[in-house]
Design a protein around this motif. Sequence first.
Motif, short mmCIF file in Angstrom:
data_model
loop_
_atom_site.label_atom_id
_atom_site.label_comp_id
_atom_site.label_asym_id
_atom_site.label_seq_id
_atom_site.Cartn_x
_atom_site.Cartn_y
_atom_site.Cartn_z
N GLY A 19 0.58 -1.17 0.04
CA GLY A 19 -0.19 0.03 -0.02
C GLY A 19 0.80 1.40 0.13
O GLY A 19 0.52 2.35 -0.77
N CYS A 20 1.81 1.43 0.86
CA CYS A 20 2.69 2.51 1.02
C CYS A 20 3.52 2.58 -0.16
O CYS A 20 3.84 3.57 -0.64
CB CYS A 20 3.48 2.47 2.02
SG CYS A 20 2.54 2.75 3.51
N GLY A 21 3.96 1.31 -0.96
CA GLY A 21 4.77 1.38 -2.19
C GLY A 21 3.92 2.00 -3.46
O GLY A 21 4.74 2.47 -4.23
N ILE A 36 4.48 5.88 -4.12
CA ILE A 36 5.82 6.38 -4.37
C ILE A 36 5.94 7.04 -5.49
O ILE A 36 5.49 6.29 -6.45
CB ILE A 36 6.86 5.30 -3.93
CG1 ILE A 36 7.19 4.94 -2.66
CG2 ILE A 36 8.29 5.74 -4.54
CD1 ILE A 36 7.87 3.88 -2.58
N SER A 37 6.44 8.25 -5.77
CA SER A 37 6.54 8.63 -7.05
C SER A 37 8.02 8.09 -7.77
O SER A 37 8.95 8.33 -7.08
CB SER A 37 6.56 10.14 -6.97
OG SER A 37 6.97 10.69 -8.46
N ASP A 69 4.76 9.31 -13.72
CA ASP A 69 5.43 8.85 -12.80
C ASP A 69 4.48 9.02 -11.39
O ASP A 69 5.04 8.72 -10.41
CB ASP A 69 6.71 9.35 -12.72
CG ASP A 69 6.78 10.79 -12.57
OD1 ASP A 69 5.97 11.66 -12.86
OD2 ASP A 69 7.84 11.40 -11.99
N LYS A 70 3.53 10.11 -11.36
CA LYS A 70 2.85 10.20 -10.03
C LYS A 70 1.64 9.53 -10.18
O LYS A 70 0.75 9.81 -11.02
CB LYS A 70 2.90 11.89 -10.02
CG LYS A 70 3.79 12.47 -9.73
CD LYS A 70 3.70 13.94 -9.72
CE LYS A 70 5.01 14.74 -9.77
NZ LYS A 70 4.93 16.25 -9.47
N PRO A 71 1.30 8.51 -9.05
CA PRO A 71 0.14 7.89 -8.87
C PRO A 71 -1.00 8.81 -8.45
O PRO A 71 -0.88 9.91 -7.58
CB PRO A 71 0.60 7.09 -7.75
CG PRO A 71 1.78 7.63 -6.66
CD PRO A 71 2.31 8.30 -7.91
N ALA A 99 -5.87 4.03 -3.96
CA ALA A 99 -7.18 3.40 -3.59
C ALA A 99 -7.29 2.15 -3.98
O ALA A 99 -7.40 1.06 -3.49
CB ALA A 99 -8.28 4.23 -3.66
N LEU A 100 -7.21 1.84 -5.28
CA LEU A 100 -7.33 0.38 -5.82
C LEU A 100 -6.22 -0.51 -5.60
O LEU A 100 -6.40 -1.78 -5.35
CB LEU A 100 -7.25 0.48 -7.35
CG LEU A 100 -8.62 0.86 -8.21
CD1 LEU A 100 -8.36 1.13 -9.68
CD2 LEU A 100 -9.57 0.13 -7.97
N CYS A 101 -5.00 0.12 -5.39
CA CYS A 101 -4.02 -0.79 -4.92
C CYS A 101 -4.23 -1.27 -3.58
O CYS A 101 -3.74 -2.56 -3.16
CB CYS A 101 -2.53 -0.19 -5.03
SG CYS A 101 -1.21 -1.00 -4.50
#
Length: 104
Positions: free
Chosen positions: A39-41, A44-45, A57-59, A65-67
């Motif tokens: 989740g925390c991964g 990451i940008s 490159d920016k989620p 949320a889907l991850c």
Amino acid sequence: METKSLTDVVGVKDVCRNKHLWRMLLAEFIGTLLLVFIGCGSCISWGGNQPAASGWDKPSIVQIALCFGIAVATIAQALGHVSGAHLNPAVSIGLGAVGANVAF
């Protein structure tokens, strides 16, 4: 009246000898570890200090949320039969304190 020691009252012997409990705790630890790592991964940008040409490159919030949602569903499906799939140490400790056993 029989005098009981503190370890009999608290249940230390039951906790130390119960292999099923340790298996459940290990499954909860691994599930929580995977959830936090994945989740925390996802937040990451990956662009580093280089400027992004297209912003790929920016989620986005939807991707994060889907991850988290897919990670929780997958981990609960994989480890739920072992430990009840709380994936939250506070819930596991709370249910253990009241003596609830939801893994069966």
